[in-house]
Design an enzyme around this catalytic site. Structure first.
Site, PDB file in Angstrom:
ATOM      1  N   GLU A 416       0.819  -1.217   0.000  1.00  0.00           N
ATOM      2  CA  GLU A 416       0.000   0.000   0.000  1.00  0.00           C
ATOM      3  C   GLU A 416       0.850   1.262   0.000  1.00  0.00           C
ATOM      4  O   GLU A 416       0.464   2.280  -0.591  1.00  0.00           O
ATOM      5  CB  GLU A 416      -0.945   0.006   1.208  1.00  0.00           C
ATOM      6  CG  GLU A 416      -2.096  -0.966   1.103  1.00  0.00           C
ATOM      7  CD  GLU A 416      -1.752  -2.383   1.529  1.00  0.00           C
ATOM      8  OE1 GLU A 416      -2.624  -3.261   1.446  1.00  0.00           O
ATOM      9  OE2 GLU A 416      -0.588  -2.599   1.965  1.00  0.00           O
ATOM     10  N   GLN A 438      -7.178  -1.618  -1.737  1.00  0.00           N
ATOM     11  CA  GLN A 438      -8.254  -2.598  -1.889  1.00  0.00           C
ATOM     12  C   GLN A 438      -9.391  -2.432  -0.887  1.00  0.00           C
ATOM     13  O   GLN A 438     -10.561  -2.596  -1.238  1.00  0.00           O
ATOM     14  CB  GLN A 438      -7.669  -4.004  -1.809  1.00  0.00           C
ATOM     15  CG  GLN A 438      -8.574  -5.076  -2.361  1.00  0.00           C
ATOM     16  CD  GLN A 438      -7.808  -6.365  -2.588  1.00  0.00           C
ATOM     17  OE1 GLN A 438      -7.521  -7.099  -1.647  1.00  0.00           O
ATOM     18  NE2 GLN A 438      -7.473  -6.654  -3.831  1.00  0.00           N
ATOM     19  N   PHE A 439      -9.078  -2.124   0.357  1.00  0.00           N
ATOM     20  CA  PHE A 439     -10.081  -1.861   1.391  1.00  0.00           C
ATOM     21  C   PHE A 439      -9.598  -0.699   2.249  1.00  0.00           C
ATOM     22  O   PHE A 439      -8.400  -0.573   2.509  1.00  0.00           O
ATOM     23  CB  PHE A 439     -10.304  -3.092   2.289  1.00  0.00           C
ATOM     24  CG  PHE A 439     -10.957  -4.252   1.593  1.00  0.00           C
ATOM     25  CD1 PHE A 439     -12.346  -4.338   1.497  1.00  0.00           C
ATOM     26  CD2 PHE A 439     -10.185  -5.257   1.032  1.00  0.00           C
ATOM     27  CE1 PHE A 439     -12.938  -5.408   0.855  1.00  0.00           C
ATOM     28  CE2 PHE A 439     -10.778  -6.329   0.386  1.00  0.00           C
ATOM     29  CZ  PHE A 439     -12.162  -6.404   0.294  1.00  0.00           C
ATOM     30  N   ALA A 440     -10.537   0.101   2.722  1.00  0.00           N
ATOM     31  CA  ALA A 440     -10.174   1.239   3.566  1.00  0.00           C
ATOM     32  C   ALA A 440      -9.392   0.795   4.797  1.00  0.00           C
ATOM     33  O   ALA A 440      -8.504   1.512   5.271  1.00  0.00           O
ATOM     34  CB  ALA A 440     -11.429   2.000   3.987  1.00  0.00           C
ATOM     35  N   ASP A 441      -9.695  -0.379   5.316  1.00  0.00           N
ATOM     36  CA  ASP A 441      -8.995  -0.886   6.500  1.00  0.00           C
ATOM     37  C   ASP A 441      -7.512  -1.122   6.248  1.00  0.00           C
ATOM     38  O   ASP A 441      -6.738  -1.248   7.193  1.00  0.00           O
ATOM     39  CB  ASP A 441      -9.629  -2.201   6.959  1.00  0.00           C
ATOM     40  CG  ASP A 441     -11.096  -2.032   7.318  1.00  0.00           C
ATOM     41  OD1 ASP A 441     -11.387  -1.764   8.492  1.00  0.00           O
ATOM     42  OD2 ASP A 441     -11.943  -2.138   6.414  1.00  0.00           O
ATOM     43  N   ILE A 443      -5.556   0.913   4.313  1.00  0.00           N
ATOM     44  CA  ILE A 443      -4.879   2.116   3.823  1.00  0.00           C
ATOM     45  C   ILE A 443      -3.753   2.548   4.753  1.00  0.00           C
ATOM     46  O   ILE A 443      -2.869   3.305   4.383  1.00  0.00           O
ATOM     47  CB  ILE A 443      -5.882   3.285   3.633  1.00  0.00           C
ATOM     48  CG1 ILE A 443      -5.272   4.356   2.721  1.00  0.00           C
ATOM     49  CG2 ILE A 443      -6.310   3.866   4.984  1.00  0.00           C
ATOM     50  CD1 ILE A 443      -6.240   5.430   2.297  1.00  0.00           C
ATOM     51  N   PRO A 445      -0.891   1.288   5.928  1.00  0.00           N
ATOM     52  CA  PRO A 445       0.509   1.253   5.506  1.00  0.00           C
ATOM     53  C   PRO A 445       0.870   2.361   4.505  1.00  0.00           C
ATOM     54  O   PRO A 445       2.042   2.675   4.342  1.00  0.00           O
ATOM     55  CB  PRO A 445       0.649  -0.135   4.853  1.00  0.00           C
ATOM     56  CG  PRO A 445      -0.422  -0.954   5.490  1.00  0.00           C
ATOM     57  CD  PRO A 445      -1.565  -0.005   5.681  1.00  0.00           C
ATOM     58  N   HIS A 485     -12.635  -5.406   6.938  1.00  0.00           N
ATOM     59  CA  HIS A 485     -13.134  -5.078   5.603  1.00  0.00           C
ATOM     60  C   HIS A 485     -14.376  -4.203   5.674  1.00  0.00           C
ATOM     61  O   HIS A 485     -15.129  -4.118   4.705  1.00  0.00           O
ATOM     62  CB  HIS A 485     -13.460  -6.359   4.811  1.00  0.00           C
ATOM     63  CG  HIS A 485     -12.281  -7.246   4.591  1.00  0.00           C
ATOM     64  ND1 HIS A 485     -11.833  -8.125   5.544  1.00  0.00           N
ATOM     65  CD2 HIS A 485     -11.451  -7.375   3.532  1.00  0.00           C
ATOM     66  CE1 HIS A 485     -10.772  -8.774   5.076  1.00  0.00           C
ATOM     67  NE2 HIS A 485     -10.523  -8.340   3.855  1.00  0.00           N
TER      68      HIS A 485
END
Length: 695
Positions: A416, A438-441, A443, A445, A485
């Site tokens: 990320e 891919q998923f907000a969770d 982000i 890194p 997720h």
């Protein structure tokens, strides 16, 4: 390539080059000495100097070409002298003066941002250790793409040089950069200056191997060593290395051992933690002493060397006196350059063209991206699993790799930080990157790059290097997505100044905002709610809309009333305004059915910039206000917005501002019953509406 092998006689180095290098070495030394002598003035702002690193830095900079891109670190003032910057210009930054050519007094010494004819291009440089590796690799990545597509201007193909200290190699993000450079075979030279110190930690305390040894694990990356204290060895080694990168268009790491003769910084002094034995050991490798001895051995007179030293000292002192007298920045300029001006100021195109069919949100995004790729050959799309046959875990890039090729729409490793940070370099070389986390969770890194590189680049470079980046982030909870997720993270992102945050609630808005975000010259985070992608969640059929035409664009920062109570209701004080976004729009629409003609719903669409004018006017017209969010309420954007409304519109309010959001828990539970209990819904919004309307 193996280790560099150089001879004592510099057969390929002209005497003019040698004498210029000597003068610049003396210039760098004189600057460092002057900063110490004038500590009361120069240590007002923390700085580092290149003392001990002059040889390798000057060799590197003197071999670069004007078309090249350079990424430096905070000890590289000799490198800046070597590309042609004057001591005066560097001192303007040292003293944070108005005419500092890099940042106008906004950033530290030796943090350049340079876009000047005849000089290598240097995008904004942050202080965070090793963070320049990813943006620099992004530059090389972009250059390779542009070259392969025939989009590079000029006859000579640029390369990238990225300079770092050896201590930075332990950073995980540096490894992400190395991985991509090796994987994609990018035209970049990583110059690692190893003085065996971090701040107070020795190399042996921080790592089990040096950068040259570490690079042995990256298949496809060439490596070499040079003596960074010896100008001849440095010059000939880097000449060989740069020729390799230019010709082969492949990555190379050069490890240069250097002494550290100055302080870590003006604020962390060497005598505090380094013993006499260590200082003497490093002093024995002083590049200036070694180079002067060499020049005398090949016939340069002591008189000539003294003349060069005197000229350097006189220029440094003269430039310093001039810099001291130069103007400080204008206070009125403080807020300049937060964002570059966007060309998208008006809604354009047709939102509901005749004969068009309805489209779900995920396809609206896919079509917008497809249209932009078709019209802009400099645009790319990349992220985890978005390339190849899958086209994204939500099919948001379906068939785009097949249509545009693997060089334009491609998968990245699970990196990320690289996905986010590479957009800085891509933008700097003229690409238009669209990327996906891919998923907000996941982000988090990438937050380091988002904060240190993307958000600050425009402001700290005085507008020279805004970062044009569109970052897609699927967000939100529905149907048992679980704790990793389902997160809503907009409040954290909104605390990062210098980035824009967009949050559409339907297909038409997604397409129009997507286009505006692409053309915006600033970093834009496009938050796309997964629960709205297919309109499968009960009550979200409205997210599926007539598809706008190809020209449709919505300016960022413009809210939209999706439902409005009659003006008579507003005037008599029996109506309420709901301010929301994303999934909150549909909870609010459903809840409003219980109060016919009494509820207006304002969809913010963009959270930064916020359409405060419409928010304020709507609150004043309704006198009652409810803010609805999917996030936990404590310390959230919704709470902040409610506080601002209460502070500025209090005399128009007939009731306390209502708030409806998720429970203040650290994660969304997997079990759907627990998930439903945590999250807002139409019933919870309706309860808040009842309290508000009956107050």
């Amino acid at each position: 390539m193996g280790d560099a092998s150089t001879q004592a006689v510099p057969s390929n180095i002209k005497q003019k080059t040698l004498l210029e290098a000597y003068k610049l070495m003396r210039t760098a030394q004189s600057m460092a000495d002057l900063y110490e002598a004038e500590k009361a003035i120069c240590s007002k702002y923390v700085h580092s100097t290149s003392r001990g690193h002059e040889a390798i830095q000057l060799a590197a900079s003197m071999l670069l070409l004007p078309q090249d891109y350079l990424s430096v670190y905070y000890r590289d003032d000799s490198m800046l002298l070597g590309i042609g910057m004057s001591p005066y210009e560097l001192m303007l930054q040292l003293l944070a003066k108005k005419d500092d050519p890099f940042s106008g007094g906004r950033s530290y010494y030796c943090h350049p941002s340079l876009k000047r004819e005849g000089f290598p291009i240097i995008p904004h440089q942050s202080s965070a250790t090793g963070m320049q590796a990813i943006p620099a690799t992004g530059m090389a990545h972009g250059l390779k793409y542009l070259a392969e597509e025939g989009l590079l201007k000029g006859r000579n193909k640029p390369i990238v040089m990225c300079s770092m200290g050896d201590g930075s190699i332990t950073e995980g993000e540096v490894s992400e950069a190395f991985q991509m450079a090796a994987l994609k075979q990018l035209p970049i030279l990583y110059l690692i200056q190893d003085n065996d110190w971090g701040i107070s930690a020795r190399g042996s305390e921080m790592r089990s191997m040096d950068a040259y040894e570490f690079m042995g694990g990256f298949v496809g990356m060439e490596r070499m060593r040079v003596d960074g204290s010896d100008f001849i060895d440095s010059y000939q080694g880097l000449q060989k290395g740069l020729n390799f990168v230019r010709k082969e268009r492949k990555p190379l790491l050069v490890h240069a051992k250097c002494p550290l003769l100055g302080h870590h910084t003006s604020g962390v002094r060497k005598e505090w933690y380094r013993g006499d034995q260590d200082l003497l050991k490093h002093a024995a490798d002083d590049p200036i002493v070694k180079f002067e001895r060499y020049l005398k051995d090949i016939g340069v007179s002591a008189k000539k060397l003294k003349e060069l030293e005197k000229a350097a000292n006189e220029q440094v002192r003269s430039d310093f006196e001039k810099a001291i007298k130069s103007e400080d920045p204008e206070i009125s300029d403080l807020s300049k350059y937060e964002f570059a001006d966007t060309p998208i100021l008006q809604e354009q195109g047709q939102r509901t063209p005749e004969g068009a069919e309805k489209v779900i949100m995920v396809d609206a995004g896919l079509h917008a991206l497809d249209e932009l790729l078709a019209g802009h050959p400099e645009a790319l799309f990349y992220g985890q699993d978005v390339g190849g046959a899958l086209g994204g875990v939500f099919r948001e890039a379906a068939n785009l790799t097949k249509k545009y090729g693997i060089n334009r729409v491609f998968n990245t490793p699970i990196q990320e930080a690289y996905i986010v940070g590479s957009t800085v370099g891509m933008s700097a070389v003229g690409c238009k990157p669209v990327v996906e986390v891919q998923f907000a969770d996941y982000i988090w890194p990438g937050i380091n790059q988002l904060v240190e590189e993307l958000s600050k680049s425009c402001y700290l470079s005085q507008g020279q290097f805004p970062v044009q980046a569109l970052i897609r982030v699927p967000i939100g909870a529905y149907g048992g997505g679980g704790p990793y997720h389902s997160g809503s993270v907009e409040s954290t992102l909104l605390n990062i100044r210098g980035v824009k945050v967009v949050y559409p609630s339907n297909a038409a808005d997604l397409k129009g905002l997507f286009k505006a975000a692409f053309y915006d010259p600033n970093p834009v985070l496009m938050l796309e709610h997964k629960g709205l992608y297919w309109s499968k969640v009960p009550g979200t059929a409205g997210a599926k809309t007539i598809e706008p035409d190809d020209a449709y664009i919505i300016p960022l920062g413009k809210a939209r009333l999706v439902k409005e109570a009659p003006v008579t209701r507003q005037q008599e004080g029996s109506a309420a305004l709901i301010i929301t976004y994303g999934m909150g729009v549909y909870w609010s629409l459903e809840a409003s059915k219980q109060y016919p003609d009494q509820v207006s719903i304002l969809d913010l669409r963009t959270l930064n910039p916020l359409d405060w004018e419409m928010v304020s006017e709507s609150v004043k017209a309704h006198h009652r206000c409810l803010v609805v969010t999917e996030e936990p309420l404590l310390n959230s954007f919704a709470e902040s917005l409610a506080g601002r409304i209460g502070l500025t519109c209090w005399e128009y309010l007939d009731a306390p501002i209502g708030l409806c959001g998720a429970l203040n828990l650290p994660a969304v539970p997997l079990n759907v019953s627990l998930e439903q209990e945590m999250l807002p819904n139409a019933e919870k919004v309706a309860k808040e509406l009842k309290d508000l309307l009956t107050y």
